[in-house]
Design a protein around this motif. Structure first.
Motif, PDB file in Angstrom:
ATOM      1  N   LEU A   3       0.827  -1.204   0.000  1.00  0.00           N
ATOM      2  CA  LEU A   3       0.000   0.000   0.000  1.00  0.00           C
ATOM      3  C   LEU A   3       0.864   1.258   0.000  1.00  0.00           C
ATOM      4  O   LEU A   3       0.566   2.242  -0.661  1.00  0.00           O
ATOM      5  CB  LEU A   3      -0.927  -0.025   1.226  1.00  0.00           C
ATOM      6  CG  LEU A   3      -2.070   0.982   1.228  1.00  0.00           C
ATOM      7  CD1 LEU A   3      -2.933   0.817  -0.010  1.00  0.00           C
ATOM      8  CD2 LEU A   3      -2.916   0.828   2.475  1.00  0.00           C
ATOM      9  N   LEU A   6       1.980   2.030  -3.437  1.00  0.00           N
ATOM     10  CA  LEU A   6       0.844   2.546  -4.204  1.00  0.00           C
ATOM     11  C   LEU A   6       0.586   4.006  -3.830  1.00  0.00           C
ATOM     12  O   LEU A   6       0.340   4.856  -4.675  1.00  0.00           O
ATOM     13  CB  LEU A   6      -0.389   1.691  -3.898  1.00  0.00           C
ATOM     14  CG  LEU A   6      -1.662   2.048  -4.654  1.00  0.00           C
ATOM     15  CD1 LEU A   6      -1.463   1.779  -6.133  1.00  0.00           C
ATOM     16  CD2 LEU A   6      -2.827   1.232  -4.135  1.00  0.00           C
ATOM     17  N   SER A 148      -5.119  -2.440   4.033  1.00  0.00           N
ATOM     18  CA  SER A 148      -5.404  -3.338   2.906  1.00  0.00           C
ATOM     19  C   SER A 148      -5.748  -4.734   3.426  1.00  0.00           C
ATOM     20  O   SER A 148      -5.338  -5.752   2.857  1.00  0.00           O
ATOM     21  CB  SER A 148      -4.252  -3.351   1.900  1.00  0.00           C
ATOM     22  OG  SER A 148      -3.029  -3.422   2.541  1.00  0.00           O
ATOM     23  N   ALA A 267      -5.149  -6.898  -2.779  1.00  0.00           N
ATOM     24  CA  ALA A 267      -5.473  -6.163  -4.017  1.00  0.00           C
ATOM     25  C   ALA A 267      -6.977  -5.951  -4.131  1.00  0.00           C
ATOM     26  O   ALA A 267      -7.439  -4.876  -4.554  1.00  0.00           O
ATOM     27  CB  ALA A 267      -4.931  -6.917  -5.229  1.00  0.00           C
ATOM     28  N   LYS A 270      -7.902  -3.146  -1.922  1.00  0.00           N
ATOM     29  CA  LYS A 270      -7.437  -1.842  -2.442  1.00  0.00           C
ATOM     30  C   LYS A 270      -8.347  -1.309  -3.540  1.00  0.00           C
ATOM     31  O   LYS A 270      -8.645  -0.109  -3.571  1.00  0.00           O
ATOM     32  CB  LYS A 270      -6.004  -1.980  -2.990  1.00  0.00           C
ATOM     33  CG  LYS A 270      -4.939  -2.029  -1.911  1.00  0.00           C
ATOM     34  CD  LYS A 270      -3.585  -2.348  -2.521  1.00  0.00           C
ATOM     35  CE  LYS A 270      -2.625  -2.847  -1.470  1.00  0.00           C
ATOM     36  NZ  LYS A 270      -1.465  -3.544  -2.045  1.00  0.00           N
ATOM     37  N   VAL A 271      -8.794  -2.186  -4.446  1.00  0.00           N
ATOM     38  CA  VAL A 271      -9.639  -1.668  -5.534  1.00  0.00           C
ATOM     39  C   VAL A 271     -11.014  -1.253  -5.013  1.00  0.00           C
ATOM     40  O   VAL A 271     -11.609  -0.282  -5.498  1.00  0.00           O
ATOM     41  CB  VAL A 271      -9.772  -2.648  -6.740  1.00  0.00           C
ATOM     42  CG1 VAL A 271      -8.458  -2.769  -7.477  1.00  0.00           C
ATOM     43  CG2 VAL A 271     -10.300  -4.013  -6.350  1.00  0.00           C
ATOM     44  N   THR A 286      -6.260   4.030 -10.215  1.00  0.00           N
ATOM     45  CA  THR A 286      -5.737   3.234  -9.101  1.00  0.00           C
ATOM     46  C   THR A 286      -6.005   1.751  -9.340  1.00  0.00           C
ATOM     47  O   THR A 286      -5.147   0.895  -9.101  1.00  0.00           O
ATOM     48  CB  THR A 286      -6.382   3.694  -7.770  1.00  0.00           C
ATOM     49  OG1 THR A 286      -6.121   5.076  -7.609  1.00  0.00           O
ATOM     50  CG2 THR A 286      -5.820   2.935  -6.584  1.00  0.00           C
ATOM     51  N   GLU A 287      -7.218   1.448  -9.847  1.00  0.00           N
ATOM     52  CA  GLU A 287      -7.556   0.046 -10.151  1.00  0.00           C
ATOM     53  C   GLU A 287      -6.556  -0.532 -11.151  1.00  0.00           C
ATOM     54  O   GLU A 287      -6.082  -1.664 -11.019  1.00  0.00           O
ATOM     55  CB  GLU A 287      -8.984  -0.021 -10.698  1.00  0.00           C
ATOM     56  CG  GLU A 287      -9.451  -1.448 -10.980  1.00  0.00           C
ATOM     57  CD  GLU A 287     -10.930  -1.505 -11.370  1.00  0.00           C
ATOM     58  OE1 GLU A 287     -11.752  -0.816 -10.758  1.00  0.00           O
ATOM     59  OE2 GLU A 287     -11.244  -2.253 -12.317  1.00  0.00           O
ATOM     60  N   VAL A 290      -3.304  -1.251  -9.340  1.00  0.00           N
ATOM     61  CA  VAL A 290      -3.392  -2.453  -8.487  1.00  0.00           C
ATOM     62  C   VAL A 290      -3.435  -3.702  -9.370  1.00  0.00           C
ATOM     63  O   VAL A 290      -2.787  -4.721  -9.070  1.00  0.00           O
ATOM     64  CB  VAL A 290      -4.632  -2.377  -7.561  1.00  0.00           C
ATOM     65  CG1 VAL A 290      -4.762  -3.649  -6.745  1.00  0.00           C
ATOM     66  CG2 VAL A 290      -4.540  -1.170  -6.628  1.00  0.00           C
ATOM     67  N   THR A 293      -0.248  -5.066 -10.247  1.00  0.00           N
ATOM     68  CA  THR A 293       0.522  -5.771  -9.211  1.00  0.00           C
ATOM     69  C   THR A 293       0.202  -7.265  -9.163  1.00  0.00           C
ATOM     70  O   THR A 293       0.976  -8.043  -8.627  1.00  0.00           O
ATOM     71  CB  THR A 293       0.258  -5.178  -7.798  1.00  0.00           C
ATOM     72  OG1 THR A 293      -1.092  -5.476  -7.411  1.00  0.00           O
ATOM     73  CG2 THR A 293       0.499  -3.689  -7.748  1.00  0.00           C
TER      74      THR A 293
END
Ligand SMILES: CCCC(=O)SCCNC(=O)CCNC(=O)[C@H](O)C(C)(C)COP(=O)(O)OP(=O)(O)OC[C@H]1O[C@@H](n2cnc3c(N)ncnc32)[C@H](O)[C@@H]1OP(=O)(O)O
Length: 311
Positions: A3, A6, A148, A267, A270-271, A286-287, A290, A293
């Protein structure tokens, strides 16, 4: 991508974009308030430490599920000043837990949390100190929600005032059959200040939030499910043979959402987090970050190699 990495990327992207850039910088740091807002973390920590009692305990398990326990049973798990500092430190530890998947927040001795310790509240009842405590707790609870990890508040007994606000800082709430969540703030001549009202509106909608806050309604599991504050009701371990303890039930409830490797679960969180908090374009970017990753990562390659069918 962790995170932090990111967030660094978001920080870089937003550094040249004026007011919006500053807003993104705050999001990417996880905090709502920084020194720009006159917030002095060290000063308020010192002030809070002057009101000791209880602890906030963290147990990180090999399963990837951590348990955070609000532990001050002689005061119905009221949050003393030192416990607020503890809470913030535990959140920092969880932010750095790369192997984690989920978090259960609960209270010791079968009750959740009776809000802020009224002894500390009385001693810092001047508006300046109240605002500093409010900013400190908003930062801590916002960072808790932004972990996260998939988080669940396991509500047994009572979640009152700041305790109800703490419950809203988790992704989900599971209620024991005899538990109550109550925003008692109005009875105290207050409104929520730890971000609880803002989160409540997002969880149950503004109509329901207004009813719960203006009426200081006692939310039992039935009402909790009806308005969407509760995501599940636990079985009474005494009444039902084999039901398991509330903690075991919460872990079982979580298990269907945390199968798979930690980076993929993180992940997912996060999304959803960025979709929940960011404007559309920023959330989409951002999506994409992620996605990058996990694309071609170990879990993805393994799934491709096994020609999995989703029947
Ligand atoms: C922005 C933050 C806003 C806030 O959080 S303001 C605080 C809101 N919370 C409250 O007002 C809770 C007040 N307490 C209560 O209503 C009742 O104590 C409660 C939780 C329903 C439990 O009732 P009972 O089961 O009858 O137990 P009891 O009253 O004898 O409590 C046992 C001991 O715990 C103490 N306690 C409970 N909540 C506390 C609090 N928030 N701060 C400080 N002490 C608290 C209570 O004073 C009692 O202590 P003692 O045994 O008399 O020494």
């Amino acid at each position: 991508m962790a995170l932090c990495a990111l967030r660094r990327q978001l920080l870089k992207r937003s550094s040249s974009c004026g007011a919006w850039g500053r807003c993104m910088q705050r999001w990417s740091s996880g905090c709502v308030y920084t020194d720009v807002h006159g917030f002095n973390q060290l000063e308020i920590r010192e002030k809070l430490q002057a009101f000791p009692g209880g602890s906030v305990d963290l147990l990180k398990q090999d399963s990837g599920v951590a348990v955070l326990t609000i532990n001050n049973p002689s005061r119905m798990n009221a949050l003393s000043g030192s416990m607020m500092v503890d809470l913030e430190e535990r959140v920092s530890q969880l932010e750095n837990w790369t192997d984690g998947k989920a978090l259960i927040v609960r209270g010791a001795a079968e009750t959740f949390c009776s809000g802020s310790d009224l002894n500390a509240v009385r001693a810092i009842s001047n508006p300046q100190d109240g605002m500093k405590m409010c900013m400190f707790m908003q930062n801590a609870l916002t960072r808790l929600l932004r972990l996260s990890l998939i988080s669940v508040a396991l509500v047994e007994g009572r979640a009152l005032g700041g305790g109800a606000e703490l419950a809203t800082a988790c992704d989900f709430r599971l209620m024991a059959s005899d538990s109550v969540i109550q925003f008692v703030h109005k009875h105290m001549g207050l409104v929520p200040g730890w971000g609880g009202a803002t989160r409540l509106v997002r969880i149950v909608g503004s109509q329901n939030a207004l009813k719960l806050l203006a009426g200081a309604l006692k939310v039992d599991p039935e009402l909790g499910l009806q308005v969407g504050l509760a995501d599940g009701v636990l079985q009474d371990p005494q009444g039902q043979e084999g039901a398991g303890t509330p903690l075991q039930q919460a872990e079982k409830w979580l298990s269907s959402y945390i199968k798979g490797p930690a980076p993929v679960i993180q992940a997912v969180k996060k999304v959803v987090l960025s979709g929940r908090e960011l404007p559309l374009s920023e959330a989409l970017r951002t999506e994409k970050d992620v996605f990058g990753t996990v694309w071609g990562g170990p879990a993805n390659l393994q799934a491709l190699a096994s020609k999995s069918k989703h029947k």
